[in-house]
Write a protein that holds these residues in place. Structure first.
Motif, PDB file in Angstrom:
ATOM      1  N   ASP A 115       2.774  -0.452   5.685  1.00  9.20           N
ATOM      2  CA  ASP A 115       3.390  -0.235   4.368  1.00  9.20           C
ATOM      3  C   ASP A 115       3.659   1.241   4.116  1.00  9.20           C
ATOM      4  O   ASP A 115       4.688   1.611   3.522  1.00  9.20           O
ATOM      5  N   SER A 116       2.731   2.090   4.555  1.00  6.23           N
ATOM      6  CA  SER A 116       2.862   3.529   4.281  1.00  6.23           C
ATOM      7  C   SER A 116       3.609   4.282   5.371  1.00  6.23           C
ATOM      8  O   SER A 116       3.727   5.510   5.312  1.00  6.23           O
ATOM      9  N   GLY A 117       4.112   3.545   6.391  1.00  9.79           N
ATOM     10  CA  GLY A 117       4.960   4.172   7.405  1.00  9.79           C
ATOM     11  C   GLY A 117       4.245   4.708   8.626  1.00  9.79           C
ATOM     12  O   GLY A 117       4.882   5.267   9.520  1.00  9.79           O
TER      13      GLY A 117
ATOM     14  N   PRO B  89      -7.471   5.038  -1.291  1.00  9.21           N
ATOM     15  CA  PRO B  89      -8.905   5.026  -0.968  1.00  9.21           C
ATOM     16  C   PRO B  89      -9.338   3.772  -0.204  1.00  9.21           C
ATOM     17  O   PRO B  89     -10.229   3.837   0.644  1.00  9.21           O
ATOM     18  N   LEU B  90      -8.702   2.631  -0.501  1.00 13.69           N
ATOM     19  CA  LEU B  90      -9.106   1.395   0.162  1.00 13.69           C
ATOM     20  C   LEU B  90      -8.842   1.456   1.670  1.00 13.69           C
ATOM     21  O   LEU B  90      -9.590   0.873   2.467  1.00 13.69           O
ATOM     22  N   VAL B  91      -7.794   2.177   2.069  1.00 15.02           N
ATOM     23  CA  VAL B  91      -7.504   2.310   3.499  1.00 15.02           C
ATOM     24  C   VAL B  91      -8.628   3.069   4.194  1.00 15.02           C
ATOM     25  O   VAL B  91      -9.112   2.676   5.263  1.00 15.02           O
ATOM     26  N   LYS B  92      -9.058   4.167   3.595  1.00 10.10           N
ATOM     27  CA  LYS B  92     -10.157   4.946   4.174  1.00 10.10           C
ATOM     28  C   LYS B  92     -11.435   4.111   4.237  1.00 10.10           C
ATOM     29  O   LYS B  92     -12.209   4.200   5.199  1.00 10.10           O
ATOM     30  N   LYS B  93     -11.654   3.313   3.220  1.00 14.28           N
ATOM     31  CA  LYS B  93     -12.840   2.452   3.201  1.00 14.28           C
ATOM     32  C   LYS B  93     -12.788   1.457   4.358  1.00 14.28           C
ATOM     33  O   LYS B  93     -13.790   1.260   5.068  1.00 14.28           O
ATOM     34  N   MET B  94     -11.618   0.838   4.568  1.00 13.18           N
ATOM     35  CA  MET B  94     -11.482  -0.108   5.666  1.00 13.18           C
ATOM     36  C   MET B  94     -11.694   0.583   7.011  1.00 13.18           C
ATOM     37  O   MET B  94     -12.353   0.042   7.911  1.00 13.18           O
ATOM     38  N   GLN B  95     -11.132   1.770   7.178  1.00 19.71           N
ATOM     39  CA  GLN B  95     -11.290   2.496   8.434  1.00 19.71           C
ATOM     40  C   GLN B  95     -12.748   2.818   8.716  1.00 19.71           C
ATOM     41  O   GLN B  95     -13.178   2.830   9.881  1.00 19.71           O
ATOM     42  N   SER B  96     -13.507   3.055   7.683  1.00 17.14           N
ATOM     43  CA  SER B  96     -14.932   3.328   7.852  1.00 17.14           C
ATOM     44  C   SER B  96     -15.702   2.052   8.186  1.00 17.14           C
ATOM     45  O   SER B  96     -16.495   2.022   9.134  1.00 17.14           O
TER      46      SER B  96
ATOM     47  N   PHE C 257       0.826  -1.209   0.000  1.00 14.90           N
ATOM     48  CA  PHE C 257       0.000   0.000   0.000  1.00 14.90           C
ATOM     49  C   PHE C 257       0.862   1.262   0.000  1.00 14.90           C
ATOM     50  O   PHE C 257       1.947   1.296   0.605  1.00 14.90           O
ATOM     51  N   GLN C 258       0.342   2.285  -0.642  1.00 19.95           N
ATOM     52  CA  GLN C 258       0.933   3.608  -0.606  1.00 19.95           C
ATOM     53  C   GLN C 258       0.098   4.502   0.325  1.00 19.95           C
ATOM     54  O   GLN C 258      -0.994   4.116   0.756  1.00 19.95           O
ATOM     55  N   SER C 259       0.614   5.686   0.628  1.00 21.07           N
ATOM     56  CA  SER C 259      -0.113   6.611   1.508  1.00 21.07           C
ATOM     57  C   SER C 259      -1.418   7.071   0.858  1.00 21.07           C
ATOM     58  O   SER C 259      -1.484   7.241  -0.366  1.00 21.07           O
ATOM     59  N   HIS C 260      -2.431   7.242   1.681  1.00 26.10           N
ATOM     60  CA  HIS C 260      -3.706   7.855   1.290  1.00 26.10           C
ATOM     61  C   HIS C 260      -4.443   7.072   0.204  1.00 26.10           C
ATOM     62  O   HIS C 260      -5.129   7.662  -0.632  1.00 26.10           O
TER      63      HIS C 260
END
Length: 587
Positions: free
Chosen positions: A293-295, A261-268, A256-259
């Protein structure tokens, strides 16, 4: 935190899960209770509710029968009852002995009664009863599609994928479950194109089937078709955003890279109240990987901690029972005269087993793939033959005096090799990568003098941290969801391995994963030599092996050997101080 098995707590967890509509999670917990307490009425009732039938065909009667037979059961040779057919044995030392395959099913039972009882038996992993019942149904109704499917499914579950294929081919009748079971059986047999075609056939009939979509993605990922796999996982997410498994599987094959969309979806989704607990845990594991992955290490560790807390609450590990098992297994080999148990003579066998043992996340999938790339080797995967045999043996040790002698070792050897020969695919050397067989190495080394035993050695913190950040299927590795349990389990592993080395000097090959990655050619030559195999250059090109890997390391075995993975834990070192102390790291 490590804790003993608390019945009241497990019942509470099961009840909460069932009321929340999480039927699969609740059923797993009820089943685990029955493994320890076969007569528990509340757990029986829970299994009955969730599996749609009675709790078993002959559970109480069989328990009485076992007790009645007592020490007379094969006592003359000190042998384990039923050991010749180990996969018909129950998986728990507390579960009743199943009826024999082909046992009589009362004629008074209707087809619907037999189907309910068969499914209940299957839910309790009493596979022999289930097989007998499904076969009886098919005697009465030869074209019963549900019985055909479930008979094939049971054969697949006990490792008889070839039998499952012969049961299901041409008889699925458009049943999605049957088609997917056939696909899984094809995969186990290495018939990958047919497996893909079967999954695609299922999805043509049921395009909204989440499990079939994820299973197809898993197969494609295991074959190295990463982008195709991700496309299937993403399609599954579109169909059911609160399903945790597709996110987890994407995280396993994607950086994964920073920001994103899938990360935001998971967080929601993970904060949504309607998301089931099991799915929340899987999404937290995926978020831990994505944020790492994104630090964003602090947020990453928070998600790993949340995931493990949820899993630990659902699947607490009984460390006391684990330690008691190791003590019982070691006992025959502690006496000074234990050498009399060893079978020095080589019995004729067309196959030679190679046991790969150690802790999970120790690099075993890489070594298995290297060996499978040899012309004389077939990697059979994480097969459960030996553990099932030994669970049966330990059960009878607890119930009656059993003479642990050469006759018993011959029986164990014959039972294991008999099953192993069904998985050879014509190879002379077969690998068994059931890592937890380290518990039974005394029996392995005594009963299989020709076998090679490879113990995977890796940086202890790399192992323990990798375990903590992974989700594992089933309850067998439930120690993985608590740092203290991981440390205690790791320490018990190192202790018993030291015991086996002392008792069987020179028989165990400790393969250092990090040293292997620094010089893979030298490491491969040494590995093959210890397995009695000639060097083949194809073993260095293991990443080109078309075999589908079936573990959490499936993406790594599609790459050339790379160094440095054992240092990944140091990124999180600030959060792992207690774990370092618990395993004595650096001392």
């Amino acid at each position: 935190m490590s804790k003993t098995f608390k019945l009241s707590e497990r019942l509470r967890v099961a009840t909460v899960a069932e009321k929340a509509g999480q039927s699969r999670a609740a059923l797993e917990v009820y089943q685990s209770i029955l493994e320890r307490f076969p007569g528990n009425a509340k757990a029986k009732a829970g299994v009955k509710r969730l599996s749609g039938g009675s709790v078993g065909l002959t559970v109480d009667a069989e328990m009485d029968a076992v007790a009645a037979r007592g020490p007379q059961l094969n006592a003359a040779l000190g042998r384990i009852s039923g050991i010749s057919d180990p996969l018909a044995m129950p998986e728990s030392v507390k579960r009743a002995a199943p009826v024999a395959r082909g046992a009589h099913v009362p004629d008074s039972l209707s087809v619907s009664q037999m189907m309910r009882q068969a499914e209940s038996a299957r839910a309790q992993r009493n596979y022999a009863d289930a097989l007998a019942l499904y076969r009886r149904v098919l005697q009465v109704e030869p074209e019963n599609e549900q019985a055909i499917w479930l008979l094939g499914l049971v054969h697949h579950q006990i490792g008889e994928s070839a039998v499952a294929i012969s049961t299901l081919e041409g008889r699925t009748g458009g049943n999605i479950g049957a088609i997917c079971t056939l696909a899984h059986a094809y995969r186990e047999q290495g018939r990958y194109d047919e497996a893909i075609a079967a999954f695609e056939s299922a999805l043509e009939r049921a395009p909204h089937d989440i499990e079939a979509r994820v299973d197809l993605g898993d197969l494609l990922a295991a074959m190295g078709r990463k982008e195709d796999a991700i496309a299937n996982y993403e399609a599954a997410i579109e169909l059911k955003p609160e399903a945790g498994l597709p996110y987890l599987q994407i995280a396993g094959v994607k950086t994964f890279q920073s920001h994103e969309p899938l990360v935001k979806k998971m967080q929601s989704v993970v904060q949504t109240e309607k998301t089931p607990l099991t799915d929340k845990a899987q999404i937290h594991f995926a978020l831990g990987k994505a944020l790492g992955d994104s630090g964003a290490l602090s947020e990453s560790f928070e998600n790993y901690s949340a995931a493990n807390k949820l899993m630990h609450d659902m699947r607490p590990f009984d460390m006391a029972a684990h330690r008691a098992l190791l003590t019982q297994i070691k006992r025959p080999f502690e006496a000074d005269g234990f050498a009399r148990l060893v079978l020095p003579e080589l019995r004729n066998s067309p196959v030679k087993p190679v046991f790969i043992v150690g802790m999970p996340r120790s690099g075993s999938s890489l070594i298995e793939q290297v060996l499978d790339s040899h012309s004389e080797v077939h990697a059979a995967g994480e097969i459960g033959y030996l553990s099932t045999i030994m669970q049966r043996a330990v059960s009878e040790f607890a119930q009656r005096p059993v003479i642990f002698d050469k006759a018993l070792l011959h029986d164990i050897r014959d039972a294991y090799l008999g099953k192993l020969q069904t998985s050879t695919k014509g190879a002379r050397v077969i690998t068994d990568k059931n890592l937890l067989n380290f518990r039974y190495l005394g029996v392995v080394l005594a009963a299989f003098p020709e076998a090679s035993v490879i113990n995977m050695v890796r940086d202890p913190m790399a192992i323990c941290w990798s375990i903590y950040r992974h989700h594992f299927a089933g309850e067998l590795l439930s120690f993985a969801y608590d740092a203290k349990d991981i440390a205690a389990f790791f320490n018990s592993y190192t202790d018993i391995m030291a015991f086996w080395r002392k008792r069987f000097p020179g028989r165990i090959f400790d393969l250092d994963y990090d040293a292997f990655t620094r010089d893979p050619e030298q490491g491969t030559r040494h590995l093959l030599d210890r397995c009695g195999l000639a060097f083949e250059t194809g073993c260095l090109d293991f990443h080109e092996n078309r075999r589908a890997a079936n573990t959490a390391s499936m993406s790594q075995v599609r790459q050339r050997v790379y160094q440095g993975s054992s240092q990944e834990w140091r990124r999180y070192e600030a959060y792992l101080g207690d774990l370092k102390v618990a395993i004595g790291y650096g001392q």
